[in-house]
Scaffold this active site. Sequence first.
Site, PDB file in Angstrom:
ATOM      1  N   ASP A   2       0.773  -1.214   0.059  1.00 47.66           N
ATOM      2  CA  ASP A   2      -0.035   0.131   0.056  1.00 47.66           C
ATOM      3  C   ASP A   2       0.992   1.293   0.032  1.00 47.66           C
ATOM      4  OD1 ASP A   2      -2.392   1.443   0.005  1.00 47.66           O
ATOM      5  OD2 ASP A   2      -2.751   1.157   1.796  1.00 47.66           O
ATOM      6  N   GLY A   3       0.568   2.193  -0.653  1.00 51.10           N
ATOM      7  CA  GLY A   3       1.165   3.647  -0.768  1.00 51.10           C
ATOM      8  C   GLY A   3       1.404   4.023  -2.107  1.00 51.10           C
ATOM      9  N   HIS A  19       2.574   2.782  -8.775  1.00 50.65           N
ATOM     10  CA  HIS A  19       2.361   1.323  -9.099  1.00 50.65           C
ATOM     11  C   HIS A  19       3.725   0.564  -9.675  1.00 50.65           C
ATOM     12  CE1 HIS A  19      -1.633   1.533  -7.441  1.00 50.65           C
ATOM     13  NE2 HIS A  19      -1.964   2.169  -8.592  1.00 50.65           N
ATOM     14  N   ASN A  50     -10.474  -3.726  -5.652  1.00 52.11           N
ATOM     15  CA  ASN A  50      -9.888  -3.018  -6.346  1.00 52.11           C
ATOM     16  C   ASN A  50     -10.546  -2.686  -7.722  1.00 52.11           C
ATOM     17  OD1 ASN A  50      -6.583  -3.869  -5.077  1.00 52.11           O
ATOM     18  ND2 ASN A  50      -7.791  -1.990  -4.578  1.00 52.11           N
ATOM     19  N   SER A 174      -8.267  -5.240   5.258  1.00 51.57           N
ATOM     20  CA  SER A 174      -8.626  -4.976   4.011  1.00 51.57           C
ATOM     21  C   SER A 174      -8.766  -6.519   3.372  1.00 51.57           C
ATOM     22  CB  SER A 174      -7.560  -4.315   3.375  1.00 51.57           C
ATOM     23  OG  SER A 174      -7.441  -2.828   3.694  1.00 51.57           O
TER      24      SER A 174
HETATM   25  C1  IPE Z   1      -1.187   0.033  -4.072  1.00 54.78           C
HETATM   26  O1  IPE Z   1      -1.420   1.339  -3.316  1.00 54.78           O
HETATM   27  C2  IPE Z   1      -2.478  -0.996  -3.895  1.00 54.78           C
HETATM   28  C3  IPE Z   1      -2.906  -1.468  -5.226  1.00 54.78           C
HETATM   29  C4  IPE Z   1      -2.093  -1.972  -5.942  1.00 54.78           C
HETATM   30  C5  IPE Z   1      -3.895  -1.755  -5.662  1.00 54.78           C
HETATM   31  P1  IPE Z   1      -2.471   2.183  -3.423  1.00 54.78           P
HETATM   32  O2  IPE Z   1      -3.021   2.481  -4.796  1.00 54.78           O
HETATM   33  O3  IPE Z   1      -3.418   1.841  -2.486  1.00 54.78           O
HETATM   34  O4  IPE Z   1      -1.864   3.569  -2.873  1.00 54.78           O
HETATM   35  P2  IPE Z   1      -2.390   4.816  -2.011  1.00 54.78           P
HETATM   36  O5  IPE Z   1      -2.983   4.022  -0.815  1.00 54.78           O
HETATM   37  O6  IPE Z   1      -3.479   5.565  -3.047  1.00 54.78           O
HETATM   38  O7  IPE Z   1      -1.188   5.492  -1.740  1.00 54.78           O
HETATM   39 MG    MG Z   2      -4.017   2.329  -0.544  1.00 54.93          MG
END
Ligand code: IPE
Ligand code: MG
Length: 223
Positions: A2-3, A19, A50, A174
Amino acid sequence: MDGNGRWAVERGLPRLEGHREGVERIRVVLETLRSLGVEHVTIYAFSTENWGRPQDEVEGLMSLFFVAVEEQTRELHERNVRIVHLGKTANLDPELRGAVEDAQRLTAANTGITLNVAFDYGGRDEILQAVRRIIRDGLDPDALDEETFRHYLFTAHSPDPDLIIRTGGEQRISNFLLWQSAYSEYYHTPTLWPDLLPAELEQALEAYRARQRRYGKVAGPGA
Ligand code: IPE
Ligand code: MG
């Protein structure tokens, strides 16, 4: 993982660049975990929820995943990694599904790290699918126990996770490995996934080692 999105936004980049960086980061994370003696690693790449993201982000994630499978499988195979997909395949593009199946087949006999890739994965969906198959198999309800049940999950080949590391500052599950995480230790960090360095992984494992796991029992001699 995440992030990624925030990592990109912080740099004035499109979310997809985050990503891309996130996928790139898997290599070093895996190498670090291997050097620390970890034998089973699960990365949560795409959840059943997602799909609700904007269409261009979903499409971007799908093509990133396809490229990652195409590009990294050989390298992982050379490093003796066994790749296993956790999740649904029905909604994946046939090309992507084929690539995932090829990667699994190619690496099935490898004896190094098992890399579980949770993609179109949801813990509730996994449990439902298990229940459906159990009913179809005609199992005796009174004979069904936890050991039998776990073999119907995507993770039948892997032990329950000892440690779950959540990046990106959230403190929730999650829909991740709901059954398997009953007694997992949790480590959460505000660090965004693409910023996760080997030093922090070591720190997470260090924190894990210092925990006392009691599995619902009490501490002390004989416990
Ligand atoms: C990656 O991070 C999670 C997924 C691959 C789907 P996020 O896309 O959730 O990143 P943030 O939370 O918006 O920073
Ligand atoms: Mg996220």
